[in-house]
Design a protein around this motif. Structure first.
Motif, PDB file in Angstrom:
ATOM      1  N   LEU A 221      -5.145 -12.977  -2.908  1.00  0.00           N
ATOM      2  CA  LEU A 221      -6.508 -12.477  -2.722  1.00  0.00           C
ATOM      3  C   LEU A 221      -6.584 -10.965  -2.871  1.00  0.00           C
ATOM      4  CD1 LEU A 221      -9.475 -12.967  -1.991  1.00  0.00           C
ATOM      5  CD2 LEU A 221      -8.843 -12.749   0.416  1.00  0.00           C
ATOM      6  N   VAL A 222      -5.660 -10.238  -2.220  1.00  0.00           N
ATOM      7  CA  VAL A 222      -5.701  -8.765  -2.292  1.00  0.00           C
ATOM      8  C   VAL A 222      -5.470  -8.298  -3.728  1.00  0.00           C
ATOM      9  CG1 VAL A 222      -4.604  -6.634  -1.489  1.00  0.00           C
ATOM     10  CG2 VAL A 222      -4.991  -8.511   0.111  1.00  0.00           C
ATOM     11  N   ARG A 223      -4.567  -8.978  -4.431  1.00  0.00           N
ATOM     12  CA  ARG A 223      -4.312  -8.586  -5.826  1.00  0.00           C
ATOM     13  C   ARG A 223      -5.557  -8.818  -6.682  1.00  0.00           C
ATOM     14  NH1 ARG A 223       0.037  -7.571  -9.421  1.00  0.00           N
ATOM     15  NH2 ARG A 223      -1.062  -6.656 -11.200  1.00  0.00           N
ATOM     16  N   ILE A 224      -6.258  -9.927  -6.456  1.00  0.00           N
ATOM     17  CA  ILE A 224      -7.493 -10.194  -7.217  1.00  0.00           C
ATOM     18  C   ILE A 224      -8.514  -9.084  -6.977  1.00  0.00           C
ATOM     19  CG2 ILE A 224      -9.517 -11.706  -7.305  1.00  0.00           C
ATOM     20  CD1 ILE A 224      -7.679 -14.076  -6.982  1.00  0.00           C
ATOM     21  N   ILE A 225      -8.642  -8.667  -5.694  1.00  0.00           N
ATOM     22  CA  ILE A 225      -9.621  -7.613  -5.378  1.00  0.00           C
ATOM     23  C   ILE A 225      -9.254  -6.306  -6.094  1.00  0.00           C
ATOM     24  CG2 ILE A 225     -10.588  -6.216  -3.519  1.00  0.00           C
ATOM     25  CD1 ILE A 225     -10.204  -8.621  -1.663  1.00  0.00           C
ATOM     26  N   PHE A 226      -7.956  -5.955  -6.061  1.00  0.00           N
ATOM     27  CA  PHE A 226      -7.516  -4.737  -6.755  1.00  0.00           C
ATOM     28  C   PHE A 226      -7.780  -4.839  -8.258  1.00  0.00           C
ATOM     29  CE2 PHE A 226      -4.939  -3.450  -3.026  1.00  0.00           C
ATOM     30  CZ  PHE A 226      -5.203  -2.095  -3.037  1.00  0.00           C
ATOM     31  N   ASP A 227      -7.432  -5.992  -8.852  1.00  0.00           N
ATOM     32  CA  ASP A 227      -7.646  -6.159 -10.289  1.00  0.00           C
ATOM     33  C   ASP A 227      -9.127  -6.090 -10.640  1.00  0.00           C
ATOM     34  OD1 ASP A 227      -4.946  -6.406 -10.655  1.00  0.00           O
ATOM     35  OD2 ASP A 227      -4.939  -8.599 -10.818  1.00  0.00           O
ATOM     36  N   PHE A 228      -9.968  -6.643  -9.771  1.00  0.00           N
ATOM     37  CA  PHE A 228     -11.413  -6.604 -10.008  1.00  0.00           C
ATOM     38  C   PHE A 228     -11.919  -5.161  -9.984  1.00  0.00           C
ATOM     39  CE2 PHE A 228     -15.788  -6.566  -8.419  1.00  0.00           C
ATOM     40  CZ  PHE A 228     -16.406  -7.409  -9.336  1.00  0.00           C
ATOM     41  N   ILE A 229     -11.464  -4.374  -8.998  1.00  0.00           N
ATOM     42  CA  ILE A 229     -11.892  -2.979  -8.869  1.00  0.00           C
ATOM     43  C   ILE A 229     -11.449  -2.167 -10.086  1.00  0.00           C
ATOM     44  CG2 ILE A 229     -11.475  -0.856  -7.555  1.00  0.00           C
ATOM     45  CD1 ILE A 229     -11.511  -2.533  -5.037  1.00  0.00           C
ATOM     46  N   LEU A 230     -10.191  -2.412 -10.509  1.00  0.00           N
ATOM     47  CA  LEU A 230      -9.689  -1.687 -11.688  1.00  0.00           C
ATOM     48  C   LEU A 230     -10.460  -2.067 -12.938  1.00  0.00           C
ATOM     49  CD1 LEU A 230      -5.863  -1.975 -10.960  1.00  0.00           C
ATOM     50  CD2 LEU A 230      -7.223   0.126 -10.920  1.00  0.00           C
ATOM     51  N   ALA A 231     -10.808  -3.356 -13.073  1.00  0.00           N
ATOM     52  CA  ALA A 231     -11.559  -3.806 -14.245  1.00  0.00           C
ATOM     53  C   ALA A 231     -12.950  -3.179 -14.294  1.00  0.00           C
ATOM     54  CB  ALA A 231     -11.671  -5.328 -14.235  1.00  0.00           C
TER      55      ALA A 231
ATOM     56  N   PHE B   8       2.843  -3.996  -6.292  1.00  0.00           N
ATOM     57  CA  PHE B   8       2.995  -5.431  -6.025  1.00  0.00           C
ATOM     58  C   PHE B   8       4.349  -5.952  -6.517  1.00  0.00           C
ATOM     59  CE2 PHE B   8      -1.550  -5.342  -5.304  1.00  0.00           C
ATOM     60  CZ  PHE B   8      -1.741  -6.341  -4.365  1.00  0.00           C
ATOM     61  N   LYS B   9       4.789  -5.469  -7.705  1.00  0.00           N
ATOM     62  CA  LYS B   9       6.025  -5.983  -8.291  1.00  0.00           C
ATOM     63  C   LYS B   9       7.257  -5.558  -7.495  1.00  0.00           C
ATOM     64  CE  LYS B   9       8.540  -6.175 -12.664  1.00  0.00           C
ATOM     65  NZ  LYS B   9       8.558  -5.717 -14.086  1.00  0.00           N
ATOM     66  N   ILE B  10       7.341  -4.282  -7.154  1.00  0.00           N
ATOM     67  CA  ILE B  10       8.533  -3.764  -6.476  1.00  0.00           C
ATOM     68  C   ILE B  10       8.595  -4.245  -5.024  1.00  0.00           C
ATOM     69  CG2 ILE B  10       9.724  -1.643  -5.746  1.00  0.00           C
ATOM     70  CD1 ILE B  10       8.500  -0.287  -8.227  1.00  0.00           C
ATOM     71  N   SER B  11       7.418  -4.406  -4.384  1.00  0.00           N
ATOM     72  CA  SER B  11       7.397  -4.812  -2.970  1.00  0.00           C
ATOM     73  C   SER B  11       7.670  -6.302  -2.791  1.00  0.00           C
ATOM     74  CB  SER B  11       6.032  -4.484  -2.340  1.00  0.00           C
ATOM     75  OG  SER B  11       5.750  -3.118  -2.450  1.00  0.00           O
ATOM     76  N   PHE B  12       7.517  -7.081  -3.875  1.00  0.00           N
ATOM     77  CA  PHE B  12       7.578  -8.536  -3.731  1.00  0.00           C
ATOM     78  C   PHE B  12       8.906  -9.022  -3.153  1.00  0.00           C
ATOM     79  CE2 PHE B  12       8.612 -12.762  -5.380  1.00  0.00           C
ATOM     80  CZ  PHE B  12       7.545 -13.492  -4.856  1.00  0.00           C
ATOM     81  N   SER B  13      10.019  -8.503  -3.630  1.00  0.00           N
ATOM     82  CA  SER B  13      11.331  -8.982  -3.171  1.00  0.00           C
ATOM     83  C   SER B  13      11.514  -8.763  -1.671  1.00  0.00           C
ATOM     84  CB  SER B  13      12.452  -8.314  -3.955  1.00  0.00           C
ATOM     85  OG  SER B  13      12.415  -6.906  -3.767  1.00  0.00           O
ATOM     86  N   ALA B  14      11.106  -7.579  -1.173  1.00  0.00           N
ATOM     87  CA  ALA B  14      11.234  -7.303   0.259  1.00  0.00           C
ATOM     88  C   ALA B  14      10.317  -8.206   1.083  1.00  0.00           C
ATOM     89  CB  ALA B  14      10.909  -5.828   0.532  1.00  0.00           C
ATOM     90  N   ILE B  15       9.097  -8.394   0.587  1.00  0.00           N
ATOM     91  CA  ILE B  15       8.130  -9.258   1.288  1.00  0.00           C
ATOM     92  C   ILE B  15       8.647 -10.692   1.325  1.00  0.00           C
ATOM     93  CG2 ILE B  15       5.807 -10.254   1.176  1.00  0.00           C
ATOM     94  CD1 ILE B  15       4.945  -7.582  -0.170  1.00  0.00           C
ATOM     95  N   PHE B  16       9.117 -11.182   0.161  1.00  0.00           N
ATOM     96  CA  PHE B  16       9.594 -12.560   0.069  1.00  0.00           C
ATOM     97  C   PHE B  16      10.792 -12.782   0.979  1.00  0.00           C
ATOM     98  CE2 PHE B  16      12.008 -15.997  -1.971  1.00  0.00           C
ATOM     99  CZ  PHE B  16      11.018 -16.972  -2.044  1.00  0.00           C
ATOM    100  N   ASP B  17      11.756 -11.880   0.955  1.00  0.00           N
ATOM    101  CA  ASP B  17      12.973 -12.025   1.762  1.00  0.00           C
ATOM    102  C   ASP B  17      12.652 -12.056   3.256  1.00  0.00           C
ATOM    103  OD1 ASP B  17      14.424 -12.085  -0.522  1.00  0.00           O
ATOM    104  OD2 ASP B  17      15.162 -10.021  -0.396  1.00  0.00           O
TER     105      ASP B  17
ATOM    106  N   PHE C 285       0.828  -1.214   0.000  1.00  0.00           N
ATOM    107  CA  PHE C 285       0.000   0.000   0.000  1.00  0.00           C
ATOM    108  C   PHE C 285       0.859   1.261   0.000  1.00  0.00           C
ATOM    109  CE2 PHE C 285      -3.580  -2.490   2.359  1.00  0.00           C
ATOM    110  CZ  PHE C 285      -3.852  -3.166   1.186  1.00  0.00           C
ATOM    111  N   GLU C 286       1.933   1.232   0.779  1.00  0.00           N
ATOM    112  CA  GLU C 286       2.816   2.396   0.818  1.00  0.00           C
ATOM    113  C   GLU C 286       3.464   2.629  -0.545  1.00  0.00           C
ATOM    114  OE1 GLU C 286       3.226   4.669   3.060  1.00  0.00           O
ATOM    115  OE2 GLU C 286       1.921   3.736   4.555  1.00  0.00           O
ATOM    116  N   ARG C 287       3.827   1.540  -1.206  1.00  0.00           N
ATOM    117  CA  ARG C 287       4.435   1.673  -2.523  1.00  0.00           C
ATOM    118  C   ARG C 287       3.427   2.189  -3.539  1.00  0.00           C
ATOM    119  NH1 ARG C 287       9.646   2.322  -4.023  1.00  0.00           N
ATOM    120  NH2 ARG C 287       9.558   2.452  -6.298  1.00  0.00           N
ATOM    121  N   ILE C 288       2.173   1.716  -3.446  1.00  0.00           N
ATOM    122  CA  ILE C 288       1.122   2.205  -4.358  1.00  0.00           C
ATOM    123  C   ILE C 288       0.904   3.696  -4.149  1.00  0.00           C
ATOM    124  CG2 ILE C 288      -1.347   2.070  -4.892  1.00  0.00           C
ATOM    125  CD1 ILE C 288      -1.213  -0.930  -4.309  1.00  0.00           C
ATOM    126  N   ARG C 289       0.924   4.133  -2.899  1.00  0.00           N
ATOM    127  CA  ARG C 289       0.797   5.569  -2.596  1.00  0.00           C
ATOM    128  C   ARG C 289       1.885   6.380  -3.303  1.00  0.00           C
ATOM    129  NH1 ARG C 289      -0.049   6.409   3.899  1.00  0.00           N
ATOM    130  NH2 ARG C 289      -2.304   6.120   4.007  1.00  0.00           N
TER     131      ARG C 289
END
Length: 636
Positions: free
Chosen positions: A618-628, A568-577, A547-551
């Protein structure tokens, strides 16, 4: 929307599977409430009919009755077996740390022990209390200091001290293994649900018995001497007519021609026959005994029968029937194999034998047993050696029962039923028929366990009452929902609509975690609940980063879709690590910890994996649904 379909189906499937796996837990909770309500009236009637009984005695009666109902009802038992297992701290019960007195084992193994040996052993035993070293090493060191060869008391004169010490260490380890086998067998027969029996160190055994409240009874169960018996298996010519009479007595057809019964049973049991005359319903009505005890050989050459695990209580009830008792001789009994066999559907079946009630020989006469591979056939065998008295009796037994089977029975359970090929005059017998060397090794342990080689002492004992366990469950779940409420309120307040998405994903995380616990029949403990609570705090951490990155991306003027993709893309590495490092910590805790530490680590590991799934998918699906749909994104 088509690109979201697969992910939506995957999420829906995961939710449906978790609900399916958690249903037995809900059902078991409802069953307990139902049975408790039924027994409230019984408690009042007992008080009126037996006013002399104390509250504790009445409570024991009610508890025993409740356990009987929950165990004997197949639906109740099925739900209990599939529910999320509860640890000792949540269910109540007994925790014991036991130690095998290996010094007594050495005293028993020693040849002509004199005062010098007894003094050295006594000194070694005293040192053992303050040391992690084993008693064999301590005794060997003390004897070496006194210039005494170990061959004076153990082994042969040609063996050096190191070789003798190595053999004694193996016998010490075997003694502990045998003790664990005996305890496990007894606990399983006693009916304890979800017991835990583990070896700790070289000679200690940790036993957890959830749901056990009768302390003295449990201690006698665990510390008593094992009973190994050799019982002759009844021939089919003797056993099947008796089984036919049992079947007729249950069906109310006493005196019917047993030949007709045998023909019915053979035609129904033999699945190769195409012209089976009776339907399943008719057969169950006319032959109640053979419906649950299915003859292994429909032609009647042997009288062994397979009994479904859930039907064992029915067999026991049948044998207690007054009409059945009239036709069953007093000198026979039915006993089961120690290990079940599985059918293609995963159903467990136990082989049932009819044997002499009185043992032909007991295990106290066995001096040694060794599992090996036969060099001529490459098949696993067990060589058994008896003392002089046992050899004499064994020669008479085997000589009189050639081509008959003899069941090896430990604490009322059959471990093997080999065929007697010929008279064995020396007491040195060879048992064949084991499926593999592991099974032969188990039989070796059982044969050696006729009488415990060393006494077992209880070092530590703790009892957790069921009410305390219930309090732990209540407090644990209170802490869980309060934690969820605080986290959910913060996310919704700070990140607005996006925060509610994270809260929804958090619910899925908890649901998935409990579903995985139920699927693998893992045990939920109080520290495990703490692990779930910790997971709640950690689960939203991934969404905070996203969310902070999206902001930040929205602030640079990017479109909502581009900002979400970048977030989602940029935050993934930090989240995964960060999650991988926590996951590795959890694995290390689980591998090297014990008891409560393992319970905490297990739920932490499951929580990390499920939180990544729910927060990223799940959160990504909700965001994609809202954008669609063209709705506005609000991340606070």
């Amino acid at each position: 929307m088509k690109e979201l379909r697969f992910r939506i189906i995957m999420i829906a499937g995961a939710i449906a599977l978790c609900l399916y796996l958690l249903y037995p837990t809900y059902k078991d909770y409802q069953n307990n409430k139902e049975v408790t309500a039924q027994l409230e009236g019984l408690q009042q009637s007992i008080k009126k009919s037996s006013p002399s009984l104390t509250n504790a005695q009445i409570k024991d009666i009610i508890t025993s009755k409740k356990d009987s109902i929950l165990t004997n009802n197949p639906d109740y038992r099925s739900a209990r077996e599939k529910r999320i297992k509860l640890g000792l701290d949540l269910q109540g019960g007994m925790y014991l740390v036991m130690e095998v007195n290996t010094a007594k084992l050495l005293e028993k193994l020693a040849r002509d022990p004199d005062d010098q040996f007894k003094q050295a052993l006594k000194s070694s035993e005293a040192e053992l209390k303050d040391s992690d070293e084993n008693v064999v090493s301590i005794l060997a060191r003390k004897m070496k200091q006194q210039n005494i060869r170990m061959s004076r008391y153990f082994g042969s004169i040609r063996e050096d001290d190191d070789a003798i010490a190595s053999k004694l260490l193996q016998q010490e380890s075997d003694a502990v293994t045998r003790a664990i086998e005996i305890i496990s067998n007894r606990v399983n027969q006693y009916g304890v649900s979800e017991p835990s029996i583990q070896k700790q160190g070289s000679r200690r055994i940790v036993v957890e018995l959830p749901g056990i409240a009768r302390e003295e009874e449990a201690k006698r169960l665990l510390q008593g001497s094992a009973l190994l018996e050799f019982k002759l298996v009844k021939d089919a010519d003797f056993a099947i007519p008796i089984m036919n009479q049992i079947d007729q007595a249950l069906a109310g057809k006493t005196g019917e021609d047993s030949t007709a019964v045998k023909k019915d049973v053979a035609s129904k049991t033999d699945t190769t026959k195409k012209d089976q005359k009776l339907t399943d319903k008719q057969f169950a009505k006319e032959h109640p005994f053979f419906t649950v005890a299915r003859l292994l050989d429909p032609q009647g050459r042997i009288a062994d029968a397979f009994v479904k695990e859930s039907d064992k209580s029915k067999i026991n009830a049948f044998l207690e029937n007054p009409e059945v008792k009239k036709v069953v001789p007093d000198n026979i009994e039915f006993i089961y194999d120690q290990r079940p066999e599985m059918d293609p559907d995963g159903e467990k079946y136990y082989r049932m034998y009819m044997v002499n009630k009185e043992a032909s020989l007991t295990g106290g006469v066995i001096v040694d047993a060794q599992a090996n591979i036969d060099p001529s056939t490459s098949a696993p065998i067990v060589n058994m050696q008896m003392n002089t008295e046992g050899s004499r009796d064994w020669a008479q037994i085997t000589g009189s029962n050639i081509n008959k089977r003899c069941a090896i029975v430990l604490d009322g359970v059959v471990y093997s039923a080999p065929n007697i090929i010929g008279k064995i005059p020396s007491g040195n017998s060879q048992i064949t028929g084991s499926a593999n060397l592991e099974e032969a090794k188990l039989l070796e342990i059982v044969l050696k366990a006729g009488a415990l080689p060393a006494p077992i002492e209880i070092l530590e004992q703790r009892t957790v009452g069921p009410s305390l366990g219930q309090d732990s469950i209540s407090q644990g779940f209170n802490s869980a929902w309060i934690s969820y409420l605080l986290v959910a309120l913060f996310m919704a307040f700070y990140y607005k609509k996006a925060g509610t998405f994270a809260d929804l994903a958090l619910v899925l995380t908890i649901l998935l975690s409990l579903g995985v616990l139920a699927a693998f029949q893992a045990t939920l403990t109080l520290p495990g609940i703490a692990g779930i609570v910790l997971t709640m705090g950690m689960a939203v951490d991934a969404n905070v980063l996203i969310f902070e990155r999206i902001r930040e991306e929205l602030a640079t003027g990017k479109t909502p879709k581009a900002a979400v993709d970048a977030g989602f893309k940029i935050s993934f590495s930090a989240i995964f690590d960060s999650n991988i490092t926590t996951l590795l910590t959890g694995i290390i805790l689980y591998q090297f910890g014990s008891g409560p530490v393992q319970g905490f680590a297990l739920t932490l590991i499951i929580g990390i994996v499920t939180s990544l799934f729910s927060q990223l998918i799940l959160v990504r699906i909700i965001f994609d649904f809202i954008l669609a749909k063209g709705y506005k994104i609000n991340v606070g």
